[in-house]
Design an enzyme around this catalytic site. Structure first.
Site, PDB file in Angstrom:
ATOM      1  N   CYS A 384      38.073  33.873  46.144  1.00 51.63           N
ATOM      2  CA  CYS A 384      37.295  34.298  47.014  1.00 51.63           C
ATOM      3  C   CYS A 384      36.665  32.966  47.227  1.00 51.63           C
ATOM      4  O   CYS A 384      36.754  32.142  47.975  1.00 51.63           O
ATOM      5  CB  CYS A 384      36.500  35.532  46.523  1.00 51.63           C
ATOM      6  SG  CYS A 384      35.614  36.395  48.036  1.00 51.63           S
ATOM      7  N   HIS A 542      40.461  38.985  45.953  1.00 51.08           N
ATOM      8  CA  HIS A 542      40.330  39.362  44.559  1.00 51.08           C
ATOM      9  C   HIS A 542      41.471  39.978  43.803  1.00 51.08           C
ATOM     10  O   HIS A 542      41.615  41.109  43.622  1.00 51.08           O
ATOM     11  CB  HIS A 542      39.048  40.159  44.221  1.00 51.08           C
ATOM     12  CG  HIS A 542      37.641  39.469  44.790  1.00 51.08           C
ATOM     13  ND1 HIS A 542      37.387  38.548  43.983  1.00 51.08           N
ATOM     14  CD2 HIS A 542      37.156  39.813  45.801  1.00 51.08           C
ATOM     15  CE1 HIS A 542      36.114  38.208  44.613  1.00 51.08           C
ATOM     16  NE2 HIS A 542      35.950  38.822  45.904  1.00 51.08           N
ATOM     17  N   GLU A 544      42.377  39.906  40.897  1.00 51.74           N
ATOM     18  CA  GLU A 544      42.117  40.438  39.558  1.00 51.74           C
ATOM     19  C   GLU A 544      41.942  41.964  39.661  1.00 51.74           C
ATOM     20  O   GLU A 544      41.872  42.528  38.621  1.00 51.74           O
ATOM     21  CB  GLU A 544      40.751  39.779  38.902  1.00 51.74           C
ATOM     22  CG  GLU A 544      39.469  39.882  39.818  1.00 51.74           C
ATOM     23  CD  GLU A 544      39.451  38.941  41.012  1.00 51.74           C
ATOM     24  OE1 GLU A 544      40.212  38.463  41.579  1.00 51.74           O
ATOM     25  OE2 GLU A 544      37.922  38.591  41.186  1.00 51.74           O
TER      26      GLU A 544
HETATM   27  N1  GLN Z   1      29.829  34.410  49.057  1.00 51.54           N
HETATM   28  C1  GLN Z   1      31.245  34.298  49.629  1.00 51.54           C
HETATM   29  C2  GLN Z   1      31.230  35.150  50.834  1.00 51.54           C
HETATM   30  O1  GLN Z   1      30.236  36.440  50.979  1.00 51.54           O
HETATM   31  C3  GLN Z   1      32.311  34.630  48.658  1.00 51.54           C
HETATM   32  C4  GLN Z   1      32.072  36.157  48.023  1.00 51.54           C
HETATM   33  C5  GLN Z   1      32.809  36.396  46.971  1.00 51.54           C
HETATM   34  O2  GLN Z   1      33.425  35.448  46.370  1.00 51.54           O
HETATM   35  N2  GLN Z   1      33.059  37.529  46.455  1.00 51.54           N
HETATM   36  O3  GLN Z   1      32.041  35.147  51.742  1.00 51.54           O
END
Ligand code: GLN
Length: 564
Positions: A384, A542, A544
């Site tokens: 992410c 994600h 995970e």
């Molecule tokens: N801050 C980033 C976004 O909002 C990544 C978010 C995250 O890693 N869950 O896109």
């Protein structure tokens, strides 16, 4: 198994919070699932927040994302990791949700002029929600957050009691997970707080059927007899559950204590002995590993009292363990503070992960860690924010786009390689922070000639467009061209790789191995990789959140394999 009447098991906590009710609930559910029972699990969080989306991870632990886009307390993650099933956001009930729904109904005139009251309306609302969330199951486990005697979990305990009338006493079980402190100067586990927790349940007319005693050490017979004598719970229903190194050992411990057999007997359920061989094999790998992988997790670690920081990355922590156990190994995680990064320290690790995150803290450190991984051919996985920052690093140092950045950190950057899409900006202007997020499952169309495809394929995680194409399209508005290969993972983010920079990034050798194709023609980058690197893969998703003890997430396995 054929179960005539649905069974309900309520799990509440005594003495202190954080005794491990969640893992105990997941473990009981696992033991029942191993006996071919269809289990459902519900987590009740008695707070007024609607969900955990607005909560600070350094206070509450990680925010878990469900397949249907729920932002939930981390217990649901435990359930999924143990049970290997997708659990809906409906299975998390909060006081905020209950009141919101009641008030909405009241405003809509649904109560036909009646006075709307905690009893019966609040209790009915809770019971309806539990029934809905557990429909179709043989056994439903309901974990009531907080501690018995707390002001806020009273309505839930009241509802639990009243289920006895609806389902019949013989089909409802109450389990109290309690804590037995062992003061150093006494050297013995004390039962008094547990006796009082039992009394707190008695006040609502609940007599717990089982007491699961969490403690540093094994609870001996004389402690069990004390609970029998003072609280009228038969000592054979007092179960010892000492601290264990590996949480996946808890189901085996509950089996060993004979607890599951007693539970089945209490519910008049009969079953054959379950097969734990694969489960035991993985535990054995973690205990007697062929190799220990050292992985650096470069995050932002803000100390918050004695809160365990590992909790804010629990899914990554577990996903690494699942992958390691699959490879007959174990893993040692180095929690590297992005603010205090140094390369000498990084060099000592086999692999580097840059996890998800929000805001500007530690960002330059994370970018440096990514640069280090790219330049030294060290296996790297970006998750992410980790992917977004990998794009920033590549833009700056390979594409020579000076001061390239994400607009999350620098809204005025010359090269906004990571940015918010125009329509999200509109939503944000209206102050709807939550609505501007991409949450839950999204489909990525993957390129066959990629590392990402290869490893997802190996784990049977590539779906063909023919499978449920319609549903996917419907719920995530993606386009899936005929013949494409699809990966589905969960998301929680607001920013995207800016489509204006796709071409230049690709021209300099960054491979987009997976894209989400929106129906309006916009392509969102889901997976990137560097073809000439040992393993440099990152994803906007994600992965995970879909890692399970017996079914590790492909990218985590591939990361560790690349270390060999
Ligand atoms: N801050 C980033 C976004 O909002 C990544 C978010 C995250 O890693 N869950 O896109």
């Amino acid at each position: 198994m054929n179960v005539k009447n649905k069974k309900l098991i309520f799990v509440s906590g005594g003495v202190i919070s954080g005794v491990g009710k969640g893992t105990i609930t997941a473990s009981i559910a696992k033991c029942l699932q191993q006996r071919s029972l269809k289990v459902a699990v519900v987590k009740i969080d008695p707070y007024i927040n609607i969900d955990a989306g607005t909560m600070r991870p350094t206070e509450h632990g990680e925010v878990w994302v469900t397949h249907d886009g729920g932002e939930i307390d981390q217990d649901l993650g435990n359930y999924e990791r143990f049970l290997d099933i997708n659990i809906s956001k409906r299975n998390n009930i909060t006081t905020g949700q209950i009141y919101l729904s009641l008030i909405e109904k009241e405003r809509a005139g649904k109560f036909l002029g009646k006075t709307v009251q905690p009893i019966p309306h609040l209790i009915e609302e809770i019971k309806n929600r539990i029934n809905e969330a557990t429909r179709g199951s043989d056994v439903a486990l309901v974990e009531i957050g907080g501690t018995v005697g707390d002001y806020e979990n009273f309505p839930y305990l009241f509802a639990a009691k009243s289920f006895e009338i609806e389902y019949g006493k013989e089909n409802v079980v109450h389990i109290l997970v309690s804590y037995l402190p062992m003061p150093k100067h006494l050297g013995e586990a004390k039962t008094k707080p547990t006796q009082q927790a039992i009394r707190a349940l008695n006040e609502i007319a609940i007599v717990p059927d089982f007491i699961i005693c969490r403690a540093e050490q094994e609870i001996d017979d004389s402690r069990k007899e004390k609970i029998e004598r003072y609280a009228n719970i038969p000592s054979e229903h007092v179960i010892s559950a000492p601290d264990l190194d590996i949480v996946y050992e808890i189901p085996l411990k509950l089996e060993k204590e004979g607890f599951i057999d007693k539970l089945l007997k209490r519910l008049s359920l009969h079953s054959r002995k379950p097969d734990w061989s694969e489960w035991k094999k993985r535990i054995n790998s973690l205990k007697n590993p062929r190799r220990i992988f050292k992985v650096a997790l470069v995050g932002k670690y803000i100390a918050s009292g004695h809160f365990s920081l590992a909790d804010s990355y629990i899914s990554i922590n577990e996903a690494l363990k699942h992958a390691a156990a699959f490879l007959n190994s174990n893993v040692e995680i180095g929690w590297i503070d992005a603010n205090k990064l140094n390369e000498k320290q990084l060099a000592l690790f086999d692999a580097i992960i840059v996890p998800g995150g929000f805001g500007s803290t530690g960002v330059e450190g994370k970018i440096n860690a990514i640069k280090f991984a790219r330049e030294t051919n060290k296996p790297f996985l970006g998750l992410c924010y980790g992917m977004q920052l990998a794009v920033v690093e590549f833009a700056r140092n390979v594409c020579n786009l000076e001061e390239a950045h994400t607009t999350e950190v620098n809204p005025k950057t010359k090269h906004p390689v990571i940015d918010i899409l125009p329509e999200q900006r509109e939503i944000l202007k209206e102050g709807k922070l939550g609505a501007s997020m991409r949450l839950g499952e999204y489909a990525a169309v993957v390129e066959k000639d990629s590392k990402v495809y290869e490893v997802y394929k190996r784990f049977g995680r590539i779906r063909r467009d023919t499978m449920k194409l319609k549903t996917l399209e419907e719920f995530r508005k993606g386009i899936i061209p005929r013949g494409s290969n699809v990966i589905i993972e969960r998301h929680r983010h607001r920013y995207e790789v800016n489509p204006k920079y796709h071409k230049i990034l690709q021209q300099h050798g960054l491979k987009f191995s997976g894209l989400h194709l929106r129906s309006d023609g916009i392509k969102l980058v889901e997976f990137i990789e560097l073809p000439n690197h040992r393993f440099f893969v990152a994803t906007q998703a994600h992965p995970e959140f879909t890692s399970r003890f017996l079914r590790p997430a492909p990218l985590f396995v591939a990361l560790l394999e690349a270390c060999l």
